[in-house]
Design a protein around this motif. Structure first.
Motif, PDB file in Angstrom:
ATOM      1  N   PHE A 183       0.893  -1.135  -0.129  1.00  0.00           N
ATOM      2  CA  PHE A 183      -0.127  -0.122   0.029  1.00  0.00           C
ATOM      3  C   PHE A 183       1.002   1.270  -0.055  1.00  0.00           C
ATOM      4  CE2 PHE A 183      -2.263   3.128   2.469  1.00  0.00           C
ATOM      5  CZ  PHE A 183      -3.438   3.520   1.446  1.00  0.00           C
ATOM      6  N   VAL A 184       0.376   2.416  -0.748  1.00  0.00           N
ATOM      7  CA  VAL A 184       1.180   3.635  -0.920  1.00  0.00           C
ATOM      8  C   VAL A 184       0.470   4.784  -0.477  1.00  0.00           C
ATOM      9  CG1 VAL A 184       2.805   2.523  -2.792  1.00  0.00           C
ATOM     10  CG2 VAL A 184       0.709   3.781  -3.449  1.00  0.00           C
ATOM     11  N   ASP A 185       1.031   5.662  -0.243  1.00  0.00           N
ATOM     12  CA  ASP A 185       0.188   6.922   0.362  1.00  0.00           C
ATOM     13  C   ASP A 185      -0.669   7.551  -0.831  1.00  0.00           C
ATOM     14  OD1 ASP A 185      -0.188   9.879   0.588  1.00  0.00           O
ATOM     15  OD2 ASP A 185       0.976   9.464   2.584  1.00  0.00           O
ATOM     16  N   PRO A 186      -1.851   7.627  -0.505  1.00  0.00           N
ATOM     17  CA  PRO A 186      -2.647   8.193  -1.694  1.00  0.00           C
ATOM     18  C   PRO A 186      -2.285   9.231  -2.556  1.00  0.00           C
ATOM     19  CG  PRO A 186      -4.165   7.513   0.163  1.00  0.00           C
ATOM     20  CD  PRO A 186      -2.744   7.369   0.519  1.00  0.00           C
ATOM     21  N   ALA A 187      -1.634  10.217  -1.833  1.00  0.00           N
ATOM     22  CA  ALA A 187      -1.038  11.444  -2.248  1.00  0.00           C
ATOM     23  C   ALA A 187       0.020  10.974  -3.362  1.00  0.00           C
ATOM     24  CB  ALA A 187      -0.564  12.361  -1.278  1.00  0.00           C
ATOM     25  N   ALA A 188       0.781   9.917  -2.960  1.00  0.00           N
ATOM     26  CA  ALA A 188       2.233   9.550  -3.764  1.00  0.00           C
ATOM     27  C   ALA A 188       1.436   8.907  -5.086  1.00  0.00           C
ATOM     28  CB  ALA A 188       2.784   8.596  -3.034  1.00  0.00           C
ATOM     29  N   PHE A 189       0.431   8.031  -4.769  1.00  0.00           N
ATOM     30  CA  PHE A 189      -0.185   7.429  -5.969  1.00  0.00           C
ATOM     31  C   PHE A 189      -0.878   8.273  -7.038  1.00  0.00           C
ATOM     32  CE2 PHE A 189      -3.438   5.104  -8.289  1.00  0.00           C
ATOM     33  CZ  PHE A 189      -2.676   3.659  -8.469  1.00  0.00           C
ATOM     34  N   TYR A 190      -1.583   9.496  -6.427  1.00  0.00           N
ATOM     35  CA  TYR A 190      -2.358  10.304  -7.075  1.00  0.00           C
ATOM     36  C   TYR A 190      -0.906  11.254  -7.920  1.00  0.00           C
ATOM     37  CZ  TYR A 190      -5.333  14.210  -7.920  1.00  0.00           C
ATOM     38  OH  TYR A 190      -6.395  14.971  -8.602  1.00  0.00           O
ATOM     39  N   ALA A 191       0.001  11.488  -7.376  1.00  0.00           N
ATOM     40  CA  ALA A 191       1.024  12.069  -8.292  1.00  0.00           C
ATOM     41  C   ALA A 191       1.638  11.346  -9.372  1.00  0.00           C
ATOM     42  CB  ALA A 191       2.249  12.742  -7.093  1.00  0.00           C
ATOM     43  N   GLU A 192       1.626  10.021  -9.012  1.00  0.00           N
ATOM     44  CA  GLU A 192       2.120   8.848  -9.865  1.00  0.00           C
ATOM     45  C   GLU A 192       1.324   9.026 -10.915  1.00  0.00           C
ATOM     46  OE1 GLU A 192       2.452   4.008 -10.085  1.00  0.00           O
ATOM     47  OE2 GLU A 192       3.208   5.236  -8.187  1.00  0.00           O
ATOM     48  N   CYS A 193       0.112   9.167 -10.739  1.00  0.00           N
ATOM     49  CA  CYS A 193      -0.871   9.243 -11.994  1.00  0.00           C
ATOM     50  C   CYS A 193      -0.765  10.295 -12.922  1.00  0.00           C
ATOM     51  CB  CYS A 193      -2.419   9.070 -11.442  1.00  0.00           C
ATOM     52  SG  CYS A 193      -2.769   7.601 -10.784  1.00  0.00           S
ATOM     53  N   ASN A 194      -0.123  11.567 -12.329  1.00  0.00           N
ATOM     54  CA  ASN A 194       0.392  12.470 -12.898  1.00  0.00           C
ATOM     55  C   ASN A 194       1.792  12.738 -13.513  1.00  0.00           C
ATOM     56  OD1 ASN A 194      -2.259  13.595 -12.513  1.00  0.00           O
ATOM     57  ND2 ASN A 194      -1.846  14.867 -10.827  1.00  0.00           N
ATOM     58  N   ALA A 195       2.336  11.472 -13.785  1.00  0.00           N
ATOM     59  CA  ALA A 195       3.858  11.403 -14.058  1.00  0.00           C
ATOM     60  C   ALA A 195       4.039  11.963 -15.341  1.00  0.00           C
ATOM     61  CB  ALA A 195       4.369  10.286 -13.774  1.00  0.00           C
ATOM     62  N   HIS A 196       3.147  11.961 -16.325  1.00  0.00           N
ATOM     63  CA  HIS A 196       3.382  12.427 -17.693  1.00  0.00           C
ATOM     64  C   HIS A 196       2.503  13.776 -17.989  1.00  0.00           C
ATOM     65  CE1 HIS A 196       5.357   8.717 -18.266  1.00  0.00           C
ATOM     66  NE2 HIS A 196       4.363   7.850 -17.782  1.00  0.00           N
ATOM     67  N   PRO A 197       3.232  14.590 -18.747  1.00  0.00           N
ATOM     68  CA  PRO A 197       2.591  15.831 -19.103  1.00  0.00           C
ATOM     69  C   PRO A 197       1.460  15.558 -19.867  1.00  0.00           C
ATOM     70  CG  PRO A 197       4.534  15.634 -20.297  1.00  0.00           C
ATOM     71  CD  PRO A 197       4.569  14.650 -19.246  1.00  0.00           C
ATOM     72  N   LEU A 198       0.460  16.566 -19.753  1.00  0.00           N
ATOM     73  CA  LEU A 198      -0.668  16.567 -20.995  1.00  0.00           C
ATOM     74  C   LEU A 198      -0.329  16.857 -22.068  1.00  0.00           C
ATOM     75  CD1 LEU A 198      -3.351  18.497 -18.824  1.00  0.00           C
ATOM     76  CD2 LEU A 198      -3.314  15.770 -19.287  1.00  0.00           C
ATOM     77  N   PRO A 199      -0.562  15.924 -23.185  1.00  0.00           N
ATOM     78  CA  PRO A 199      -0.152  16.147 -24.568  1.00  0.00           C
ATOM     79  C   PRO A 199      -0.856  17.415 -25.106  1.00  0.00           C
ATOM     80  CG  PRO A 199      -1.233  14.089 -24.415  1.00  0.00           C
ATOM     81  CD  PRO A 199      -1.354  14.690 -23.102  1.00  0.00           C
ATOM     82  N   ALA A 200      -0.158  18.183 -25.822  1.00  0.00           N
ATOM     83  CA  ALA A 200      -0.537  19.338 -26.270  1.00  0.00           C
ATOM     84  C   ALA A 200      -1.855  19.480 -27.041  1.00  0.00           C
ATOM     85  CB  ALA A 200       0.591  20.336 -27.365  1.00  0.00           C
ATOM     86  N   PRO A 201      -2.669  20.530 -27.066  1.00  0.00           N
ATOM     87  CA  PRO A 201      -3.932  20.426 -27.828  1.00  0.00           C
ATOM     88  C   PRO A 201      -3.494  20.337 -29.376  1.00  0.00           C
ATOM     89  CG  PRO A 201      -4.019  22.101 -26.287  1.00  0.00           C
ATOM     90  CD  PRO A 201      -2.733  21.780 -26.241  1.00  0.00           C
ATOM     91  N   PRO A 202      -4.375  19.686 -30.039  1.00  0.00           N
ATOM     92  CA  PRO A 202      -4.296  19.518 -31.588  1.00  0.00           C
ATOM     93  C   PRO A 202      -4.112  20.779 -32.101  1.00  0.00           C
ATOM     94  CG  PRO A 202      -6.608  19.065 -31.370  1.00  0.00           C
ATOM     95  CD  PRO A 202      -5.777  19.214 -29.609  1.00  0.00           C
ATOM     96  N   PRO A 203      -3.258  21.020 -33.293  1.00  0.00           N
ATOM     97  CA  PRO A 203      -3.060  22.245 -33.978  1.00  0.00           C
ATOM     98  C   PRO A 203      -4.264  22.916 -34.293  1.00  0.00           C
ATOM     99  CG  PRO A 203      -1.469  20.656 -34.750  1.00  0.00           C
ATOM    100  CD  PRO A 203      -2.568  19.905 -33.873  1.00  0.00           C
ATOM    101  N   ASP A 204      -5.339  22.139 -34.666  1.00  0.00           N
ATOM    102  CA  ASP A 204      -6.625  22.834 -35.006  1.00  0.00           C
ATOM    103  C   ASP A 204      -7.766  22.961 -33.960  1.00  0.00           C
ATOM    104  OD1 ASP A 204      -7.281  20.179 -34.591  1.00  0.00           O
ATOM    105  OD2 ASP A 204      -8.503  19.662 -36.315  1.00  0.00           O
ATOM    106  N   ALA A 205      -7.259  22.995 -32.617  1.00  0.00           N
ATOM    107  CA  ALA A 205      -7.996  23.353 -31.554  1.00  0.00           C
ATOM    108  C   ALA A 205      -8.511  24.724 -31.621  1.00  0.00           C
ATOM    109  CB  ALA A 205      -7.350  22.857 -30.244  1.00  0.00           C
ATOM    110  N   ALA A 206      -9.847  24.998 -31.488  1.00  0.00           N
ATOM    111  CA  ALA A 206     -10.160  26.473 -31.202  1.00  0.00           C
ATOM    112  C   ALA A 206      -9.403  27.356 -29.943  1.00  0.00           C
ATOM    113  CB  ALA A 206     -11.665  26.485 -31.181  1.00  0.00           C
ATOM    114  N   ARG A 207      -8.957  28.391 -29.952  1.00  0.00           N
ATOM    115  CA  ARG A 207      -8.328  28.894 -28.935  1.00  0.00           C
ATOM    116  C   ARG A 207      -8.818  30.489 -28.746  1.00  0.00           C
ATOM    117  NH1 ARG A 207      -3.984  32.338 -28.675  1.00  0.00           N
ATOM    118  NH2 ARG A 207      -2.359  31.880 -26.971  1.00  0.00           N
ATOM    119  N   ARG A 208      -8.875  30.730 -27.473  1.00  0.00           N
ATOM    120  CA  ARG A 208      -9.121  31.973 -27.071  1.00  0.00           C
ATOM    121  C   ARG A 208      -8.430  32.448 -25.654  1.00  0.00           C
ATOM    122  NH1 ARG A 208     -14.063  35.660 -27.795  1.00  0.00           N
ATOM    123  NH2 ARG A 208     -14.123  37.232 -26.426  1.00  0.00           N
TER     124      ARG A 208
END
Length: 328
Positions: A183-208
């Motif tokens: 068993f691991v600390d929930p905060a550590a497991f939560y952080a592990e789930c966020n280990a990879h950055p979010l992919p950038a929005p696609p080039p054709d995404a609407a932006r404002r």
């Protein structure tokens, strides 16, 4: 965006009836007989103790448990079909909190048998359901709640079964419960789930881009994009409200300016809100039902309830919140 002390989420006394403590167990089984051997005594003990006894399981497991319990005992168990209950992770957690507060905790201790639905999930959904299992340890801490989660080792991928030992403080087999040494600390497991950055929005995404006083224009932009991308009209308002809450937080408590991207992906409407300056230290933000101890949770709790999945990444480069909304 607002900073919080993440450690407070791990130690906060929760909002349920006084005098309770959470028990969160996993039972790994390979056959229906093994599941019944652990679950039937667990449910019977709850009935003898006068607990609110609930089984959220598949139809097959429900039939098995009813047979093993017998007509009299099974009639006192509330059976809920798992496929109808386990939709998206955070809305499911919110529904559990709602039912517990309204129907289950007023009767005493809640004793829940849960058979999460893993089949047909995307890799992102599986990761979020694993995160959900870890979150239960903090969201329901201090409440009179027992949760036994069933994992079918014969049907599930090995990594799902393996991580059950990391997200559940106790494991159950035919010898009874024992502490999980993985068993691991929930905060550590939560952080592990966020280990990879979010992919950038696609080039054709609407932006404002937006800043103070510009939220009406952002709402109009979001409404137009939702219609353009085929979101049904009855789903457009929840989408606009969710994004508006995050953008409001950027303006009032973050860097004051941000950017919104909107696009369609895998049949979902996806929206990023980026704050190039603000930084979040509390990765549990919005995972708790809003209470006096954590008033800052209210806005993002509402956002998480409205969306299928909400992902947050925050660091030296600012904060990005990604919201996914299913069409129906």
């Amino acid at each position: 965006m607002r900073d919080h002390d993440a450690s407070s989420a791990r130690t906060l006394g929760r909002h349920g009836p006084a005098g309770g403590s959470l028990v969160h167990q996993a039972v790994v089984h390979g056959t229906g007989r093994e599941l019944a051997a652990a679950a039937v005594p667990y449910l019977r003990e709850g009935l003898l103790n006068g607990d609110a006894v609930v089984a959220i399981v598949s139809p097959a497991s429900g039939r098995l448990l009813r047979r093993r319990l017998g007509a009299d005992a099974s009639g006192s168990v509330e059976f809920i079909e798992a496929a109808r209950w386990f939709g998206a992770p955070m809305p499911t957690l919110a529904a559990c909190d709602d039912r517990a507060g309204r129907d289950w905790w007023p009767r005493g201790r809640l004793r829940l048998l849960a058979e999460p639905v893993w089949e047909g999930r995307t890799p992102l959904e599986i990761r979020e359901w694993k995160r959900h299992e870890a979150l239960l340890n903090v969201v329901f801490a201090g409440t009179p709640t027992m949760i036994m989660c069933a994992y079918d080792a014969a049907a599930l991928p090995a990594h799902i079964v393996s991580d059950a030992a990391r997200t559940h403080p106790e494991l159950v087999d035919d010898r009874g419960p024992r502490p999980s040494d993985r068993f691991v600390d929930p905060a550590a497991f939560y952080a592990e789930c966020n280990a990879h950055p979010l992919p950038a929005p696609p080039p054709d995404a609407a932006r404002r881009s937006f800043g103070g006083g510009e939220l009406p224009g952002v709402r109009g932009f979001l409404t137009a994009e939702a219609a353009r991308l085929g979101l049904p009209a009855d789903r457009s308002l929840p989408f606009v409200l969710a994004v508006n809450e995050v953008a409001t937080t950027v303006i009032s408590e973050g860097g004051g300016q941000g950017t919104v991207w909107v696009w369609s992906e895998d049949g979902e409407l996806v929206c990023d809100v980026g704050d190039p300056v603000g930084r979040l230290e509390d990765r549990f933000l919005g995972c708790f039902p809003p209470r006096v101890q954590r008033p800052g949770d209210a806005a993002l709790w509402a956002v998480r309830r409205l969306c299928h999945i909400v992902e947050i990444r925050s660091g030296a480069g600012g904060t990005r919140v990604r919201m996914r909304l299913k069409p129906g």
